[in-house]
Write a protein that holds these residues in place. Structure first.
Motif, PDB file in Angstrom:
ATOM      1  N   LYS A   1       0.797  -1.224   0.000  1.00 35.87           N
ATOM      2  CA  LYS A   1       0.000   0.000   0.000  1.00 35.87           C
ATOM      3  C   LYS A   1       0.837   1.285   0.000  1.00 35.87           C
ATOM      4  O   LYS A   1       0.337   2.348  -0.364  1.00 35.87           O
ATOM      5  CB  LYS A   1      -0.932   0.022   1.212  1.00 35.87           C
ATOM      6  N   VAL A   2       2.104   1.176   0.409  1.00 34.61           N
ATOM      7  CA  VAL A   2       2.941   2.373   0.502  1.00 34.61           C
ATOM      8  C   VAL A   2       4.156   2.288  -0.425  1.00 34.61           C
ATOM      9  O   VAL A   2       4.327   3.122  -1.321  1.00 34.61           O
ATOM     10  CB  VAL A   2       3.412   2.612   1.959  1.00 34.61           C
ATOM     11  N   LYS A   3       4.988   1.280  -0.214  1.00 29.73           N
ATOM     12  CA  LYS A   3       6.269   1.226  -0.931  1.00 29.73           C
ATOM     13  C   LYS A   3       6.099   0.990  -2.428  1.00 29.73           C
ATOM     14  O   LYS A   3       6.678   1.713  -3.246  1.00 29.73           O
ATOM     15  CB  LYS A   3       7.160   0.154  -0.307  1.00 29.73           C
ATOM     16  N   ILE A   4       5.328  -0.038  -2.798  1.00 31.20           N
ATOM     17  CA  ILE A   4       5.180  -0.344  -4.233  1.00 31.20           C
ATOM     18  C   ILE A   4       4.526   0.804  -4.998  1.00 31.20           C
ATOM     19  O   ILE A   4       5.016   1.173  -6.078  1.00 31.20           O
ATOM     20  CB  ILE A   4       4.433  -1.677  -4.426  1.00 31.20           C
ATOM     21  N   PRO A   5       3.426   1.416  -4.504  1.00 28.02           N
ATOM     22  CA  PRO A   5       2.877   2.571  -5.238  1.00 28.02           C
ATOM     23  C   PRO A   5       3.874   3.724  -5.387  1.00 28.02           C
ATOM     24  O   PRO A   5       3.914   4.376  -6.437  1.00 28.02           O
ATOM     25  CB  PRO A   5       1.682   2.989  -4.369  1.00 28.02           C
ATOM     26  N   MET A   6       4.683   3.966  -4.344  1.00 35.61           N
ATOM     27  CA  MET A   6       5.662   5.047  -4.428  1.00 35.61           C
ATOM     28  C   MET A   6       6.832   4.698  -5.337  1.00 35.61           C
ATOM     29  O   MET A   6       7.555   5.579  -5.799  1.00 35.61           O
ATOM     30  CB  MET A   6       6.187   5.380  -3.017  1.00 35.61           C
ATOM     31  N   MET A   7       7.026   3.393  -5.600  1.00 42.58           N
ATOM     32  CA  MET A   7       8.148   2.941  -6.428  1.00 42.58           C
ATOM     33  C   MET A   7       7.760   2.672  -7.880  1.00 42.58           C
ATOM     34  O   MET A   7       8.571   2.153  -8.640  1.00 42.58           O
ATOM     35  CB  MET A   7       8.727   1.648  -5.842  1.00 42.58           C
ATOM     36  N   MET A   8       6.559   3.011  -8.273  1.00 44.04           N
ATOM     37  CA  MET A   8       6.113   2.708  -9.629  1.00 44.04           C
ATOM     38  C   MET A   8       7.013   3.281 -10.726  1.00 44.04           C
ATOM     39  O   MET A   8       7.210   2.637 -11.762  1.00 44.04           O
ATOM     40  CB  MET A   8       4.674   3.163  -9.838  1.00 44.04           C
ATOM     41  N   PRO A   9       7.622   4.467 -10.555  1.00 48.96           N
ATOM     42  CA  PRO A   9       8.570   4.914 -11.586  1.00 48.96           C
ATOM     43  C   PRO A   9       9.737   3.947 -11.781  1.00 48.96           C
ATOM     44  O   PRO A   9      10.147   3.682 -12.912  1.00 48.96           O
ATOM     45  CB  PRO A   9       9.049   6.271 -11.058  1.00 48.96           C
ATOM     46  N   SER A  10      10.256   3.399 -10.679  1.00 47.29           N
ATOM     47  CA  SER A  10      11.336   2.413 -10.777  1.00 47.29           C
ATOM     48  C   SER A  10      10.843   1.128 -11.434  1.00 47.29           C
ATOM     49  O   SER A  10      11.549   0.518 -12.248  1.00 47.29           O
ATOM     50  CB  SER A  10      11.903   2.102  -9.394  1.00 47.29           C
ATOM     51  N   ILE A  11       9.631   0.711 -11.082  1.00 42.84           N
ATOM     52  CA  ILE A  11       9.055  -0.490 -11.676  1.00 42.84           C
ATOM     53  C   ILE A  11       8.846  -0.292 -13.172  1.00 42.84           C
ATOM     54  O   ILE A  11       9.118  -1.191 -13.984  1.00 42.84           O
ATOM     55  CB  ILE A  11       7.734  -0.853 -10.976  1.00 42.84           C
ATOM     56  N   THR A  12       8.387   0.893 -13.563  1.00 42.73           N
ATOM     57  CA  THR A  12       8.204   1.200 -14.984  1.00 42.73           C
ATOM     58  C   THR A  12       9.504   1.045 -15.753  1.00 42.73           C
ATOM     59  O   THR A  12       9.555   0.425 -16.821  1.00 42.73           O
ATOM     60  CB  THR A  12       7.669   2.637 -15.156  1.00 42.73           C
ATOM     61  N   ILE A  13      10.588   1.595 -15.209  1.00 40.66           N
ATOM     62  CA  ILE A  13      11.890   1.524 -15.871  1.00 40.66           C
ATOM     63  C   ILE A  13      12.374   0.085 -15.977  1.00 40.66           C
ATOM     64  O   ILE A  13      12.812  -0.372 -17.038  1.00 40.66           O
ATOM     65  CB  ILE A  13      12.921   2.386 -15.113  1.00 40.66           C
ATOM     66  N   CYS A  14      12.292  -0.652 -14.874  1.00 37.63           N
ATOM     67  CA  CYS A  14      12.812  -2.020 -14.847  1.00 37.63           C
ATOM     68  C   CYS A  14      12.021  -2.953 -15.757  1.00 37.63           C
ATOM     69  O   CYS A  14      12.612  -3.786 -16.459  1.00 37.63           O
ATOM     70  CB  CYS A  14      12.809  -2.555 -13.412  1.00 37.63           C
TER      71      CYS A  14
END
Length: 283
Positions: free
Chosen positions: A191-204
């Motif tokens: 609920k916190v970390k993954i939503p905030m990390m979506m830019p990194s997930i997009t790149i990877c």
């Protein structure tokens, strides 16, 4: 200063733009034209219409290679990103030796694909020999999973670094606020970390998607498409069509395949970027 940048900023962009035009834009449109031609050299190209595309799209091996490429890509995206994220989570904890492990996991990314392919060919053939199984040239299943293992080993460390940067950019006050509200570690992650990390997930995800789709050197070195082209990916199939067959018709067919492949990669890449960016949290 701002006015000067607006007035003369294009000068700094110009060298890169010229290099990009010469190295990519011009060859792309030349290749697009030659995909409609029969030729042996660029000087004797003869326009024949859509015949090359019909031949490419009715080539059973080209379609089989497309299916194999998709199968490799899907598993690569899941395996590489899940494992890289798990390592990033582990190495952002306050543990001893995290810098050492980050370096160790990143190092395979510095090794060339051809070298990696031959290294893993020896390793996997050794394991298969001990297990009494057919070697890679006769074992399509081992070849498939060999490519997966090789790509994971090479790319997990690179994606891990991106995920570590994303995790370190998650505000601590958000995590603490979630804990105060009674959220568990699992809830904080989702609920916190993954939503905030979506830019990194997009790149990877984009990097693993495109790297898997256009995989060539590792495929060539590890299996060379054996047995009987069962482990042949699209880039290797295009290479063999263009360079491995004699006759002017094959140059045009190979070029048509490369255009189809390029357009497919571009469209899939844009679709993935749009899908993952739509999930990013707006600051």
């Amino acid at each position: 200063m701002e006015k000067a940048l607006k007035k003369y900023g294009w000068i700094f962009v110009l060298p890169t733009l010229i290099a990009f035009t010469i190295g990519f834009i011009v060859p792309f449109f030349e290749g697009l034209y030659f995909s409609f031609c029969k030729f042996t050299t660029v000087g004797n190209a003869k326009f024949i219409g859509f015949g090359n595309y019909v031949s490419a799209l009715t080539d059973a091996q080209f379609l089989r290679s497309a299916g194999f490429t998709i199968a490799v890509t899907v598993v690569n995206i899941l395996a590489i990103n899940i494992l890289a994220f798990a390592l990033a989570m582990a190495l952002t904890q306050k543990l001893k030796g995290t810098n050492f492990f980050r370096t160790v996991f990143f190092m395979p990314n510095l090794i060339g694909g051809i070298v990696l392919g031959y290294i893993w060919q020896v390793l996997i053939n050794g394991v298969l020999s001990i297990a009494g199984q057919p070697l890679l040239k006769l074992n399509g299943t081992a070849g498939y999973w060999g490519i997966i293992i090789l790509m994971c080993w090479q790319q997990i460390g690179y994606m891990m670094i991106i995920y570590i940067a994303g995790l370190q950019n998650v505000p601590d006050d958000l995590v603490e606020a979630a804990r105060i509200d009674g959220a568990t570690d699992w809830q904080i992650l989702w609920k916190v970390k993954i939503p905030m990390m979506m830019p990194s997930i997009t790149i990877c995800v984009f990097l693993t998607l495109t790297n898997s789709l256009k995989l060539f050197d590792q495929n060539l070195a590890l299996t060379n498409g054996d047995p009987n082209h069962l482990t042949e990916m699209l880039a290797l199939n295009i290479y063999r069509t263009f360079y491995g067959r004699s006759g002017p018709q094959w140059k045009g067919i190979g070029q048509a395949k490369s255009v189809i492949f390029s357009i497919a990669v571009i469209l899939i890449g844009f679709w993935q970027l749009k899908a993952t960016r739509s999930k990013e949290v707006q600051a």
